[in-house]
Design a protein around this motif. Structure first.
Motif, PDB file in Angstrom:
ATOM      1  N   GLU A 185       0.826  -1.206   0.000  1.00 37.53           N
ATOM      2  CA  GLU A 185       0.000   0.000   0.000  1.00 37.53           C
ATOM      3  C   GLU A 185       0.858   1.253   0.000  1.00 37.53           C
ATOM      4  O   GLU A 185       0.535   2.243  -0.709  1.00 37.53           O
ATOM      5  CB  GLU A 185      -0.928  -0.020   1.205  1.00 37.53           C
ATOM      6  CG  GLU A 185      -2.015  -1.082   1.112  1.00 37.53           C
ATOM      7  CD  GLU A 185      -2.829  -1.154   2.391  1.00 37.53           C
ATOM      8  OE1 GLU A 185      -3.856  -1.873   2.402  1.00 37.53           O
ATOM      9  OE2 GLU A 185      -2.439  -0.502   3.386  1.00 37.53           O
ATOM     10  N   LEU A 186       1.934   1.247   0.770  1.00 42.19           N
ATOM     11  CA  LEU A 186       2.832   2.408   0.789  1.00 42.19           C
ATOM     12  C   LEU A 186       3.453   2.628  -0.579  1.00 42.19           C
ATOM     13  O   LEU A 186       3.556   3.767  -1.075  1.00 42.19           O
ATOM     14  CB  LEU A 186       3.911   2.204   1.841  1.00 42.19           C
ATOM     15  CG  LEU A 186       4.968   3.294   1.984  1.00 42.19           C
ATOM     16  CD1 LEU A 186       4.310   4.618   2.387  1.00 42.19           C
ATOM     17  CD2 LEU A 186       6.028   2.901   3.004  1.00 42.19           C
TER      18      LEU A 186
ATOM     19  N   ILE B 271      -4.369   4.923 -14.083  1.00 42.61           N
ATOM     20  CA  ILE B 271      -4.062   4.075 -12.913  1.00 42.61           C
ATOM     21  C   ILE B 271      -4.474   2.646 -13.254  1.00 42.61           C
ATOM     22  O   ILE B 271      -5.591   2.411 -13.766  1.00 42.61           O
ATOM     23  CB  ILE B 271      -4.815   4.568 -11.668  1.00 42.61           C
ATOM     24  CG1 ILE B 271      -4.482   6.031 -11.371  1.00 42.61           C
ATOM     25  CG2 ILE B 271      -4.484   3.689 -10.474  1.00 42.61           C
ATOM     26  CD1 ILE B 271      -5.277   6.615 -10.227  1.00 42.61           C
ATOM     27  N   ASP B 272      -3.619   1.706 -13.007  1.00 44.93           N
ATOM     28  CA  ASP B 272      -3.952   0.298 -13.269  1.00 44.93           C
ATOM     29  C   ASP B 272      -4.976  -0.204 -12.248  1.00 44.93           C
ATOM     30  O   ASP B 272      -5.211   0.410 -11.199  1.00 44.93           O
ATOM     31  CB  ASP B 272      -2.693  -0.568 -13.267  1.00 44.93           C
ATOM     32  CG  ASP B 272      -1.954  -0.485 -11.936  1.00 44.93           C
ATOM     33  OD1 ASP B 272      -2.307   0.394 -11.112  1.00 44.93           O
ATOM     34  OD2 ASP B 272      -1.042  -1.291 -11.702  1.00 44.93           O
ATOM     35  N   GLU B 273      -5.573  -1.317 -12.584  1.00 42.94           N
ATOM     36  CA  GLU B 273      -6.641  -1.863 -11.744  1.00 42.94           C
ATOM     37  C   GLU B 273      -6.130  -2.302 -10.375  1.00 42.94           C
ATOM     38  O   GLU B 273      -6.817  -2.136  -9.364  1.00 42.94           O
ATOM     39  CB  GLU B 273      -7.303  -3.039 -12.462  1.00 42.94           C
ATOM     40  CG  GLU B 273      -8.008  -2.637 -13.741  1.00 42.94           C
ATOM     41  CD  GLU B 273      -8.661  -3.812 -14.433  1.00 42.94           C
ATOM     42  OE1 GLU B 273      -8.512  -4.943 -13.876  1.00 42.94           O
ATOM     43  OE2 GLU B 273      -9.287  -3.633 -15.469  1.00 42.94           O
ATOM     44  N   ASN B 274      -4.952  -2.881 -10.336  1.00 44.72           N
ATOM     45  CA  ASN B 274      -4.415  -3.370  -9.048  1.00 44.72           C
ATOM     46  C   ASN B 274      -4.186  -2.218  -8.087  1.00 44.72           C
ATOM     47  O   ASN B 274      -4.557  -2.276  -6.904  1.00 44.72           O
ATOM     48  CB  ASN B 274      -3.110  -4.128  -9.298  1.00 44.72           C
ATOM     49  CG  ASN B 274      -2.594  -4.811  -8.040  1.00 44.72           C
ATOM     50  OD1 ASN B 274      -3.385  -5.077  -7.110  1.00 44.72           O
ATOM     51  ND2 ASN B 274      -1.298  -5.099  -8.009  1.00 44.72           N
ATOM     52  N   THR B 275      -3.608  -1.134  -8.606  1.00 45.46           N
ATOM     53  CA  THR B 275      -3.362   0.026  -7.744  1.00 45.46           C
ATOM     54  C   THR B 275      -4.677   0.642  -7.293  1.00 45.46           C
ATOM     55  O   THR B 275      -4.824   1.036  -6.126  1.00 45.46           O
ATOM     56  CB  THR B 275      -2.518   1.062  -8.498  1.00 45.46           C
ATOM     57  OG1 THR B 275      -1.292   0.477  -8.928  1.00 45.46           O
ATOM     58  CG2 THR B 275      -2.233   2.267  -7.630  1.00 45.46           C
ATOM     59  N   GLN B 276      -5.634   0.687  -8.214  1.00 43.93           N
ATOM     60  CA  GLN B 276      -6.929   1.231  -7.856  1.00 43.93           C
ATOM     61  C   GLN B 276      -7.611   0.402  -6.768  1.00 43.93           C
ATOM     62  O   GLN B 276      -8.192   0.956  -5.816  1.00 43.93           O
ATOM     63  CB  GLN B 276      -7.820   1.275  -9.100  1.00 43.93           C
ATOM     64  CG  GLN B 276      -9.150   1.960  -8.900  1.00 43.93           C
ATOM     65  CD  GLN B 276      -9.003   3.446  -8.678  1.00 43.93           C
ATOM     66  OE1 GLN B 276      -8.015   4.066  -9.135  1.00 43.93           O
ATOM     67  NE2 GLN B 276      -9.960   4.048  -7.982  1.00 43.93           N
ATOM     68  N   ARG B 277      -7.522  -0.897  -6.898  1.00 48.17           N
ATOM     69  CA  ARG B 277      -8.137  -1.783  -5.889  1.00 48.17           C
ATOM     70  C   ARG B 277      -7.461  -1.620  -4.538  1.00 48.17           C
ATOM     71  O   ARG B 277      -8.133  -1.536  -3.492  1.00 48.17           O
ATOM     72  CB  ARG B 277      -8.050  -3.239  -6.357  1.00 48.17           C
ATOM     73  CG  ARG B 277      -8.655  -4.243  -5.380  1.00 48.17           C
ATOM     74  CD  ARG B 277      -8.471  -5.640  -5.920  1.00 48.17           C
ATOM     75  NE  ARG B 277      -7.067  -5.958  -6.156  1.00 48.17           N
ATOM     76  CZ  ARG B 277      -6.219  -6.348  -5.208  1.00 48.17           C
ATOM     77  NH1 ARG B 277      -6.626  -6.431  -3.941  1.00 48.17           N
ATOM     78  NH2 ARG B 277      -4.967  -6.632  -5.519  1.00 48.17           N
TER      79      ARG B 277
ATOM     80  N   SER C  41     -11.054   2.545   2.476  1.00 46.17           N
ATOM     81  CA  SER C  41     -12.214   2.006   3.188  1.00 46.17           C
ATOM     82  C   SER C  41     -11.858   1.655   4.629  1.00 46.17           C
ATOM     83  O   SER C  41     -12.650   1.902   5.555  1.00 46.17           O
ATOM     84  CB  SER C  41     -12.771   0.787   2.447  1.00 46.17           C
ATOM     85  OG  SER C  41     -11.814  -0.266   2.436  1.00 46.17           O
ATOM     86  N   ARG C  42     -10.694   1.111   4.875  1.00 49.32           N
ATOM     87  CA  ARG C  42     -10.274   0.798   6.239  1.00 49.32           C
ATOM     88  C   ARG C  42     -10.073   2.079   7.046  1.00 49.32           C
ATOM     89  O   ARG C  42     -10.417   2.142   8.243  1.00 49.32           O
ATOM     90  CB  ARG C  42      -8.983  -0.043   6.238  1.00 49.32           C
ATOM     91  CG  ARG C  42      -9.171  -1.446   5.711  1.00 49.32           C
ATOM     92  CD  ARG C  42      -7.986  -2.337   6.083  1.00 49.32           C
ATOM     93  NE  ARG C  42      -6.711  -1.800   5.642  1.00 49.32           N
ATOM     94  CZ  ARG C  42      -6.171  -2.031   4.428  1.00 49.32           C
ATOM     95  NH1 ARG C  42      -6.836  -2.763   3.537  1.00 49.32           N
ATOM     96  NH2 ARG C  42      -5.004  -1.529   4.109  1.00 49.32           N
ATOM     97  N   ARG C  43      -9.517   3.101   6.437  1.00 50.07           N
ATOM     98  CA  ARG C  43      -9.341   4.375   7.131  1.00 50.07           C
ATOM     99  C   ARG C  43     -10.696   4.987   7.491  1.00 50.07           C
ATOM    100  O   ARG C  43     -10.862   5.556   8.585  1.00 50.07           O
ATOM    101  CB  ARG C  43      -8.556   5.344   6.243  1.00 50.07           C
ATOM    102  CG  ARG C  43      -7.087   4.969   6.091  1.00 50.07           C
ATOM    103  CD  ARG C  43      -6.413   5.865   5.077  1.00 50.07           C
ATOM    104  NE  ARG C  43      -5.006   5.498   4.909  1.00 50.07           N
ATOM    105  CZ  ARG C  43      -4.215   5.988   3.933  1.00 50.07           C
ATOM    106  NH1 ARG C  43      -4.730   6.848   3.037  1.00 50.07           N
ATOM    107  NH2 ARG C  43      -2.963   5.615   3.843  1.00 50.07           N
TER     108      ARG C  43
END
Length: 778
Positions: A366-367, A391-397, A404-406
């Protein structure tokens, strides 16, 4: 043994009857060849004459005494005796142990039968043997009986010849009363007897045996008396009469004619002195022996007393045997279960390690993705605002999940009214619902297997308290053997598998994890140590080292594994819980430094190594243009703030080890590697203002107070020199801005870290006399 048939002999003519038929049994069975004493007229046969042997053979008959034998011999008179003297013939009957004498009736029958069949033999022997007449034979028999009556010897055998002699006498007195032997039939088979005859015969045999026994006893007494008389030493001067009738003694009279040598008093005195000396020596030797015996008696009494006071040997042997069997069974049980314990323990550690690696890998990913996205966003803002950012899908996900956790954490803090929380100080250790369900299921399976380890084992072999009670009984009953066996050094090794089983579901990184002092095994060991009967003054008591040895051999290796593979230094909750357990272990139960040093050093090295790794891998504070940072709502500013507070959180967690880790190590990690390298750079890049002062206050609050406990300090520690220069620069900037009141807070920070000289110089330089009171108050 089969009976031999009775032999019969022919008898001689009536006019030449001899004594062959009138056999007389001998009274001496032990001398069968002994002949009766011959008459004076009997002599040896002449040289020219041969010995005439009778045709009859020894009679064989059954009797209680055995078998009789007859020897018959005839002698001719010598020439010098005269030819008119008839030849005499002697007969001697003897018996042995196998056969007895014949009855008188059988002898008469044999005589008559032998006379009938010896007519031919008479003619042959008549020319060779001169057979005496009946009168001569009768006279010789009577003379022989008179010789026996005198009893010149002791008979070893007893024969009753009264009946036989009477019958023979009657037969000799009336020879004409017998029938003609030639006409009588020879009995080839015994004549059947009537009941009366058999009873009479049995009565006769019984009477004979009784009389024989009495006669034997009498002869035995006579023989014993003679042997005793021979054994008695006959003193000189006395004549002892060996007969039973005369028992008087004849005293020999003193002969006055005998003269003695004159008496010498010196010789007598010398002999008496010699005798006295010998007696005294003997008396002294007896006294020494008596004293020795007295000592032996006393030592024996002491030994008996000691044995009575000591424990029963049988009970001690039984106890030692039971303990031996118990320990062997305990070791066998643990050896069998240790494999399952290791497997379940490894499974639990693997599960926790997998979870920790998941959190660490997710944070780093994530960082990385967020930093890349913000970097691209900053470049896009510099070049053109109209172009869209790809932005690629993996980074977007990943970014969506992170946000959402924040959001959930913000919502939780809002409900708890925690408004002082800073973004970036939260431990992002949340799992998705699917991952949480999988983790709980795997953990439940492991704990279920953990409960089955000792389900088939008795409590005496799997319960720490029961095991220690067994050894406590040994210590109370036989303390000497207990301490000589060094049981205190063996107990930690025996308890190691059992304690590891209880630590399978123990996680020292959880904030709500149970403390070691509340565990059942810990309480049992403390009770066992408190009940020790060993001398309390001994500091090296083996029982007093049981708990420390268990901690060093079992608990510290467990903690070391958690620190190396599972502990997250960025998590304040994990760090606080771990420090609590380590502080209790390393400070309160390090009784022997020589033994604890190795385990303690390994644990501390693991802690330092893990914190260094966290600083290198998890600390990242990006630098953005001031235009991007000035806007507090921009993503770059928010990301930079989160990373600063995350690094400051790690700074706090590192300094929490104060008191456990050396000060030099903490200063190196917290001040050199983290404060001066990361935090100060972020502060220098920030705009001076209240936020910077707040961050500086937080840094100062986390510094250990003991580093500045010396009131005589005028300068701070060298590692804070850069931080002090930043504070002075910030104070100068704020003094010329609208936030002039924040200068006082910076001066207080300098005073707190003992930078007294720098604070005074700054006040004098910029004429801030109103702040001198702040220094004086401190």
């Amino acid at each position: 043994m089969a009976h031999r048939p009775k032999r019969t002999f022919r008898t001689r003519r009536a006019d030449s009857s001899d004594s062959d038929g009138a056999e007389e049994p001998s009274a001496e069975p032990r001398e069968p060849a002994k002949l009766a004493a011959p008459s004076p007229e009997e002599e040896d046969p002449p040289p020219g004459g041969g010995r005439a042997e009778a045709a009859e053979r020894p009679l064989r008959g059954r009797s209680p005494r055995g078998r009789g034998r007859v020897w018959a011999s005839s002698r001719r008179p010598r020439a010098d005796r005269g030819s008119g003297v008839p030849e005499s013939r002697t007969v001697d009957l003897s018996t042995d142990k196998e056969y007895g004498t014949h009855h008188a009736s059988e002898s008469v029958d044999d005589q008559s039968s032998s006379s009938d069949n010896s007519s031919s033999l008479d003619e042959e022997f008549s020319s060779l043997v001169n057979i005496p007449d009946a009168a001569f034979i009768q006279a010789a028999r009577k003379k022989r009986e008179l010789a026996r009556a005198q009893q010149d010897y002791i008979s070893l055998d007893i024969k009753h010849t009264s009946t036989l002699s009477g019958m023979m006498n009657s037969s000799d007195e009336d020879p004409e009363s017998e029938p003609n032997q030639r006409e009588r039939r020879i009995p080839f088979a015994p004549k059947p007897q009537t009941l009366r005859q058999r009873m009479a015969e049995e009565t006769t045999i019984t009477n004979e045996e009784t009389s024989e026994e009495s006669q034997e006893d009498e002869n035995q007494d006579i023989w014993e008396q003679q042997q005793m008389k021979k054994a008695v030493k006959i003193t000189e001067g006395r004549d002892i009469d060996l007969s039973h009738n005369s028992e008087f003694q004849t005293v020999k009279k003193f002969d006055t004619s005998i003269s003695f040598s004159p008496v010498n008093l010196e010789i007598i005195k010398k002999q008496l002195n010699t005798r006295l000396t010998l007696l005294q020596d003997t008396h002294r030797s007896h006294l020494r022996e008596y004293e020795k015996y007295i000592e032996d008696v006393k030592s024996s009494e002491n030994a008996v007393q000691n044995l009575e006071n000591s424990s029963n040997q049988a009970l001690s042997f039984k106890f030692y045997k039971s303990m031996k069997i118990y320990v062997e069974n305990l070791i066998d049980c643990l050896n069998e279960k240790i494999i399952n314990i290791q497997e379940i323990e490894s499974s639990m550690h693997a599960l926790l390690l997998k979870q920790a690696m998941t959190f660490m890998q997710r944070r780093q990913d994530e960082l990385k993705h967020e930093s890349t996205y913000l970097q691209q966003l900053s470049r896009k803002a510099e070049t053109s605002a109209n172009e869209s950012l790809a932005i690629d899908e993996n980074t977007q996900r990943i970014l969506e999940e992170l946000e959402s956790r924040r959001a959930r954490r913000r919502q939780a803090r809002a409900l708890s009214e925690n408004c002082d929380h800073q973004e970036g100080t939260s431990s992002d250790d949340e799992l998705s619902s699917v991952d949480m369900i999988d983790f709980q299921k795997s953990q439940g399976d492991i704990l279920q297997d953990h409960k089955k380890i000792f389900e088939d084992v008795h409590d005496d072999f799997c319960n720490v308290r029961n095991i220690l009670l067994k050894f406590q009984q040994w210590r109370e009953k036989f303390p000497n053997s207990y301490y000589k066996a060094f049981i205190g050094f063996c107990i930690p090794k025996l308890l190691n598998p059992l304690i590891r089983v209880q630590l399978i579901d123990w996680n020292p990184l959880k904030f709500d994890s149970i403390g070691l002092k509340q565990m059942s095994w810990f309480i049992s060991i403390e009770e066992f140590m408190d009940n020790s009967v060993e001398d309390s003054e001994k500091e090296d008591s083996s029982d007093k080292k049981i708990l420390s040895t268990v901690i060093n051999k079992t608990i510290i290796p467990q903690l070391t594994d958690f620190v190396e593979f599972i502990w997250d230094p960025l998590s304040t909750s994990q760090t606080t819980s771990l420090i609590t357990h380590c502080r209790m272990i390393l400070e309160e139960h390090s009784t022997c430094e020589s033994e604890v040093s190795k385990g303690k050093q390994d644990l501390l090295k693991s802690i330092v190594s893990r914190m260094k790794k966290a600083i290198e891998d998890d600390v990242f504070i990006p630098l953005y243009p001031k235009s991007a940072v000035e806007n507090k709502a921009s993503p770059q500013s928010k990301f930079q703030e989160r990373q600063f507070w995350s690094a400051l959180k790690l700074f706090r967690n590192i300094l929490l080890w104060n008191g456990l880790l050396p000060d030099d190590t903490l200063r190196e990690l917290g001040l050199d590697k983290l404060l001066n390298r990361y935090l100060l750079i972020a502060l220098l890049n920030a705009m001076p203002g209240p936020e910077v002062v707040k961050k500086c206050n937080q840094i100062t609050a986390y510094l250990p107070e003991k580093w500045f406990a010396n009131s005589a300090m005028r300068t701070s520690i060298p590692q804070l020199e850069n931080f002090i220069q930043f504070l002075l620069q910030s104070a100068y900037t704020l003094s010329k801005s609208e936030f002039r009141d924040k200068v006082k807070e910076i001066i207080l920070i300098l005073v707190k870290i003992r930078a007294m000289n720098q604070a005074e110089s700054f006040i004098e330089e910029y004429h801030l006399d109103h702040l001198k009171s702040v220094i004086n108050e401190v």
